[in-house]
Write a protein that holds these residues in place. Structure first.
Motif, PDB file in Angstrom:
ATOM      1  N   ASN A   1       1.156 -46.876   7.567  1.00  0.00           N
ATOM      2  CA  ASN A   1       1.004 -45.701   6.706  1.00  0.00           C
ATOM      3  C   ASN A   1      -0.466 -45.308   6.733  1.00  0.00           C
ATOM      4  N   PRO A   2      -0.785 -44.179   7.382  1.00  0.00           N
ATOM      5  CA  PRO A   2      -2.203 -43.802   7.526  1.00  0.00           C
ATOM      6  C   PRO A   2      -2.923 -43.597   6.204  1.00  0.00           C
ATOM      7  N   GLU A   3      -2.170 -43.432   5.120  1.00  0.00           N
ATOM      8  CA  GLU A   3      -2.819 -43.196   3.822  1.00  0.00           C
ATOM      9  C   GLU A   3      -3.468 -44.455   3.264  1.00  0.00           C
ATOM     10  N   HIS A   4      -2.909 -45.631   3.597  1.00  0.00           N
ATOM     11  CA  HIS A   4      -3.548 -46.837   3.059  1.00  0.00           C
ATOM     12  C   HIS A   4      -3.600 -48.024   4.020  1.00  0.00           C
ATOM     13  N   ASP A   5      -3.092 -47.892   5.256  1.00  0.00           N
ATOM     14  CA  ASP A   5      -3.163 -49.012   6.193  1.00  0.00           C
ATOM     15  C   ASP A   5      -4.298 -48.804   7.189  1.00  0.00           C
ATOM     16  N   GLY A   6      -5.012 -49.880   7.478  1.00  0.00           N
ATOM     17  CA  GLY A   6      -6.067 -49.817   8.488  1.00  0.00           C
ATOM     18  C   GLY A   6      -5.513 -49.912   9.887  1.00  0.00           C
TER      19      GLY A   6
ATOM     20  N   ASP B   1      -5.537 -41.880  13.974  1.00  0.00           N
ATOM     21  CA  ASP B   1      -4.844 -40.641  13.655  1.00  0.00           C
ATOM     22  C   ASP B   1      -4.373 -39.896  14.902  1.00  0.00           C
ATOM     23  N   GLU B   2      -5.044 -40.136  16.045  1.00  0.00           N
ATOM     24  CA  GLU B   2      -4.586 -39.510  17.286  1.00  0.00           C
ATOM     25  C   GLU B   2      -3.512 -40.356  17.954  1.00  0.00           C
ATOM     26  N   HIS B   3      -3.609 -41.660  17.793  1.00  0.00           N
ATOM     27  CA  HIS B   3      -2.650 -42.605  18.351  1.00  0.00           C
ATOM     28  C   HIS B   3      -2.490 -42.443  19.862  1.00  0.00           C
ATOM     29  N   ARG B   4      -3.598 -42.186  20.551  1.00  0.00           N
ATOM     30  CA  ARG B   4      -3.525 -42.103  22.010  1.00  0.00           C
ATOM     31  C   ARG B   4      -3.590 -43.504  22.611  1.00  0.00           C
ATOM     32  N   GLU B   5      -2.934 -43.632  23.768  1.00  0.00           N
ATOM     33  CA  GLU B   5      -2.913 -44.943  24.416  1.00  0.00           C
ATOM     34  C   GLU B   5      -4.286 -45.317  24.945  1.00  0.00           C
ATOM     35  N   GLY B   6      -5.084 -44.317  25.330  1.00  0.00           N
ATOM     36  CA  GLY B   6      -6.414 -44.568  25.843  1.00  0.00           C
ATOM     37  C   GLY B   6      -6.391 -45.113  27.263  1.00  0.00           C
ATOM     38  N   ILE B   7      -7.552 -45.562  27.710  1.00  0.00           N
ATOM     39  CA  ILE B   7      -7.690 -46.035  29.093  1.00  0.00           C
ATOM     40  C   ILE B   7      -6.783 -47.239  29.342  1.00  0.00           C
ATOM     41  N   LYS B   8      -6.604 -48.071  28.331  1.00  0.00           N
ATOM     42  CA  LYS B   8      -5.756 -49.255  28.479  1.00  0.00           C
ATOM     43  C   LYS B   8      -4.323 -48.839  28.844  1.00  0.00           C
ATOM     44  N   GLY B   9      -3.821 -47.821  28.183  1.00  0.00           N
ATOM     45  CA  GLY B   9      -2.467 -47.344  28.479  1.00  0.00           C
ATOM     46  C   GLY B   9      -2.404 -46.625  29.801  1.00  0.00           C
ATOM     47  N   MET B  10      -3.432 -45.830  30.086  1.00  0.00           N
ATOM     48  CA  MET B  10      -3.467 -45.101  31.347  1.00  0.00           C
ATOM     49  C   MET B  10      -3.491 -46.056  32.537  1.00  0.00           C
ATOM     50  N   ALA B  11      -4.254 -47.144  32.372  1.00  0.00           N
ATOM     51  CA  ALA B  11      -4.438 -48.073  33.494  1.00  0.00           C
ATOM     52  C   ALA B  11      -3.355 -49.136  33.580  1.00  0.00           C
ATOM     53  N   ASN B  12      -2.415 -49.135  32.633  1.00  0.00           N
ATOM     54  CA  ASN B  12      -1.346 -50.140  32.676  1.00  0.00           C
ATOM     55  C   ASN B  12      -0.290 -49.727  33.695  1.00  0.00           C
TER      56      ASN B  12
END
Lengths: 255, 143
Positions: A30-35, B4-15
């Motif tokens: 949960n982006p509101e309170h989880d890291g 908040d973007e939840h992108r896979e990043g280089i790790k996902g791209m290179a997997n």
């Protein structure tokens, strides 16, 4: 952090008509309170025909109703229940647990989409890029003022685009794409395949305006033909093919 | 990568492990491209040693006459051959060659663009790169 749900362990003895059970690991965030995200594990009874979505709904019904998941049609038509299932983007309603050949099923939210909560992700960017390529027929005349009631097409002309019209906007292709993994401005395979769908439509006259939109540094040229988008598409759209055919228009191979 | 973007990043791209040989080819293509770019820069530096005269040139050239130097050049040969052959395959694909034709898809929806022609192209690129590397190593170590 893996966490065994005590509630789940207590209730696995619930009398359900199945001899087999699997461990369902659900990513919770949960982006509101989880890291960071964590996994909760549930033991779920399954049958040969049980889908991943049904297993998740079983968890919601009997173990933890707070699990957030988006779904609607349960028949791979609405494109709502896309998620990462055992490492690959799939539709939860279209994936039978028996075909995964594993007693541990891990479900996570789709990559490359912002998380709303748990398994539900935001689709705004997907819909924005989809809208950006003008997903409608562009012509000067319309059916309302034309003498003809329909824009007639031959079966061969329909074959040129009908495959790409099957897109249900589930976002699995964008989740699997390696370029989307690192480039937040990339238009994505879903929108590019839809651009081809309309460019290849003999009724459409908006080819030049669409090609102008995708001929961008974060547009079609960022596709490197890895083909992951086509491998995960649950409707056989084959975005990789559409993108390469679309590129043919820009390179002068097609007109 | 921000959550908040939840992108896979280089790790996902290179997997390269989840999406078949096509994703492996994509990964090798990027890796060999970066490797050849690094070699190109190193090569310019190496050849600039000629400005130090015959002695300086010979001294630097000796680095490639060692076991490590031979292995390094063997890897460069493999990267060069793979990048060339796979690059031709990808360019043909970009031109619409060998990717199939649009058609109504039938379950289980095997993507036409990921067909046997391109798989043969990828395996050929890997095989040719391995053969070229082995030949190069045989020549260098046989000196």
């Amino acid at each position: 952090m893996a966490q065994i749900s005590s509630i789940a362990n207590e209730q696995t003895s619930t009398p359900l008509s199945s001899s087999k059970s699997i461990t369902l690991r659900i990513s919770r965030f949960n982006p509101e309170h989880d890291g960071s995200s964590r996994f909760m594990e549930f033991s779920v009874p399954v049958e040969k025909w049980t889908t991943v979505l049904e297993a998740i709904l079983e968890v919601k019904k009997h173990f933890d109703h707070s699990v957030a998941v988006r779904y609607s049609c349960r028949q791979a038509t609405c494109g709502s229940c896309g998620m990462i299932i055992n490492g690959k983007p799939r539709l939860a309603c279209f994936t039978k647990i028996s075909e995964l050949n594993s007693d541990v099923i891990t479900v996570e939210p789709m990559n490359n989409f912002p998380i709303i909560r748990d398994l539900a992700v935001k689709f705004e960017k997907l819909f924005d890029t989809h809208q950006k390529i003008k997903p409608y027929l562009i012509r000067d005349d319309t059916e309302l003022v034309s003498d003809e009631k329909e824009f007639l097409q031959s079966p061969e002309e329909v074959e040129q685009y009908i495959q790409f019209a099957n897109c249900i906007k589930c976002g699995l292709c964008n989740s699997a794409c390696p370029t989307m993994a690192t480039d937040s401005s990339f238009i994505g395979p879903q929108a590019l395949a839809q651009a081809y769908r309309y460019v290849a439509d003999s009724r459409d006259k908006g080819k030049d305006s669409r090609l102008k939109i995708i001929d961008d540094s974060h547009g079609i040229w960022r596709c490197h033909f890895a083909g992951s988008c086509s491998q995960v598409c649950p409707k056989g759209v084959d975005p990789a093919m559409g993108i390469q055919l679309l590129r043919g228009y820009l390179l002068g191979f097609r007109s | 990568m921000p959550q908040d973007e939840h992108r896979e990043g280089i790790k996902g791209m290179a997997n390269p492990s989840r999406y078949g040989i096509e994703r492996v080819a994509y990964w090798l293509m990027r890796l060999s491209g970066l490797g050849l770019l690094a070699y190109f820069v190193a090569h310019i530096y190496e050849t600039s040693n000629i400005l130090r005269g015959q002695v300086g040139w010979d001294e630097f050239l000796e680095l490639t006459q060692t076991t490590e130097g031979h292995i390094f050049l063997g890897i460069v040969i493999a990267m060069c051959v793979f990048h060339t052959v796979n690059g031709i395959r990808v360019m043909l694909g970009h031109g619409g060659v060998g990717i199939g034709k649009p058609a109504r898809p039938d379950y289980p929806y095997e993507p036409a663009s990921q067909n046997y022609r391109h798989k043969i192209g990828i395996y050929s690129a890997i095989l040719l790169a391995a053969i070229a590397m082995m030949y190069g190593l045989a020549v260098m170590f046989g000196e």
